[in-house]
Scaffold this motif. Structure first.
Motif, short mmCIF file in Angstrom:
data_model
loop_
_atom_site.label_atom_id
_atom_site.label_comp_id
_atom_site.label_asym_id
_atom_site.label_seq_id
_atom_site.Cartn_x
_atom_site.Cartn_y
_atom_site.Cartn_z
N MET A 147 0.85 -1.18 0.00
CA MET A 147 0.00 0.00 0.00
C MET A 147 0.89 1.24 0.00
O MET A 147 1.81 1.36 0.80
CB MET A 147 -0.89 -0.01 1.24
N LYS A 148 0.57 2.16 -0.90
CA LYS A 148 1.24 3.46 -0.95
C LYS A 148 0.27 4.50 -0.38
O LYS A 148 -0.91 4.52 -0.72
CB LYS A 148 1.62 3.85 -2.38
N VAL A 149 0.80 5.36 0.50
CA VAL A 149 -0.02 6.38 1.14
C VAL A 149 0.42 7.75 0.65
O VAL A 149 1.56 8.16 0.87
CB VAL A 149 0.06 6.29 2.68
N LEU A 150 -0.49 8.44 0.01
CA LEU A 150 -0.27 9.76 -0.56
C LEU A 150 -1.08 10.77 0.23
O LEU A 150 -2.26 10.55 0.50
CB LEU A 150 -0.72 9.78 -2.03
N VAL A 151 -0.47 11.89 0.58
CA VAL A 151 -1.15 12.95 1.31
C VAL A 151 -1.14 14.23 0.47
O VAL A 151 -0.09 14.64 -0.02
CB VAL A 151 -0.46 13.26 2.65
N LEU A 152 -2.30 14.83 0.33
CA LEU A 152 -2.41 16.15 -0.27
C LEU A 152 -2.47 17.14 0.88
O LEU A 152 -3.32 17.00 1.77
CB LEU A 152 -3.65 16.24 -1.15
N THR A 153 -1.58 18.10 0.89
CA THR A 153 -1.52 19.04 2.00
C THR A 153 -1.29 20.45 1.49
O THR A 153 -0.88 20.65 0.35
CB THR A 153 -0.44 18.62 3.04
N GLY A 154 -1.57 21.40 2.35
CA GLY A 154 -1.41 22.80 1.99
C GLY A 154 -2.62 23.60 2.41
O GLY A 154 -3.52 23.09 3.08
N PRO A 155 -2.65 24.86 2.03
CA PRO A 155 -3.73 25.74 2.46
C PRO A 155 -5.05 25.43 1.77
O PRO A 155 -5.11 24.71 0.77
CB PRO A 155 -3.23 27.13 2.07
N GLU A 156 -6.10 26.01 2.32
CA GLU A 156 -7.43 25.85 1.74
C GLU A 156 -7.47 26.43 0.34
O GLU A 156 -6.67 27.31 -0.01
CB GLU A 156 -8.47 26.50 2.63
N SER A 157 -8.35 25.89 -0.46
CA SER A 157 -8.62 26.39 -1.81
C SER A 157 -7.41 26.29 -2.74
O SER A 157 -7.26 27.08 -3.66
CB SER A 157 -9.14 27.84 -1.75
N SER A 158 -6.56 25.28 -2.49
CA SER A 158 -5.40 25.09 -3.36
C SER A 158 -5.54 23.85 -4.24
O SER A 158 -4.65 23.54 -5.02
CB SER A 158 -4.10 25.04 -2.55
N GLY A 159 -6.67 23.14 -4.12
CA GLY A 159 -6.96 22.03 -5.02
C GLY A 159 -6.82 20.64 -4.44
O GLY A 159 -6.82 19.66 -5.19
N LYS A 160 -6.73 20.50 -3.13
CA LYS A 160 -6.51 19.18 -2.53
C LYS A 160 -7.65 18.20 -2.84
O LYS A 160 -7.39 17.09 -3.33
CB LYS A 160 -6.32 19.31 -1.02
N SER A 161 -8.87 18.58 -2.58
CA SER A 161 -10.00 17.67 -2.80
C SER A 161 -10.18 17.36 -4.28
O SER A 161 -10.43 16.21 -4.67
CB SER A 161 -11.29 18.26 -2.23
#
Length: 183
Positions: free
Chosen positions: A1-15
């Motif tokens: 299993m590879k675990v990827l995290v999207l992080t950073g400020p709001e409204s930067s495209g994570k979702s």
């Protein structure tokens, strides 16, 4: 299993990127528990909510990890809980960082707020770019200080998508790093 995290400020495209990555590579996406919490409570959060929100985020993450998908995509993780707690309330429950560091994350994609518009959604609270840049820098500082593997994504939406798909292809060991559908 590879675990990827999207992080950073709001409204930067994570979702949005989490959905794009899942559409291209499959896997399981874990969303932001705080959004669920705010929708359920119908109020702004307060400092006493931070522990409950963090436990909820961990429960969602741990349940997804237990299913051992080939790719686990985290729309956020406890780093955001820690930084938001500090930003909004000037304090953070001390146990959050230990819980964050106790888990393995294969790759973080740190999203820069510059180059894309801020979008109001009823829960976001940093419309000023300078605020989002400070949050981005705090994420970067923590990732560096704690030896976490990360890549920074910037540019317009298309550039972010192309870079994210390339990073995930590399993470998964895929030789096909094309960003288009059907590849």
């Amino acid at each position: 299993m590879k675990v990827l995290v999207l992080t950073g400020p709001e409204s930067s495209g994570k979702s949005w990127l989490a959905a794009e990555i899942q559409a291209r590579f499959g896997g399981v996406v874990v969303g932001e528990y705080v959004r669920h919490f705010i929708d359920a409570q119908q109020r702004d959060t307060c400092y006493t909510d931070i522990a409950e929100i963090a436990r909820g985020q961990l429960a969602w993450e741990d349940a997804a990890r237990a299913a051992t998908p080939a790719l686990l995509i985290l729309d956020t993780h406890l780093l955001s809980n820690m930084l938001w707690s500090q930003c909004l309330f000037g304090d953070c429950p001390s146990w959050l960082e230990g819980e964050l560091l106790a888990r393995r994350y294969d790759q973080h994609l740190l999203l820069d707020p510059t180059g894309v518009p801020w979008v109001e959604d009823g829960q976001r609270c940093q419309p000023q770019l300078v605020e989002r840049q400070a949050f981005h820098q705090a994420c970067r500082d923590w990732l560096l200080a704690n030896g976490q593997r990360f890549s920074e994504l910037s540019g317009d939406w298309g550039q972010r998508r192309q870079a994210a798909l390339g990073h995930v292809a590399a993470l998964l060991g895929s030789t096909d790093q094309h960003a288009g559908p059907g590849h």
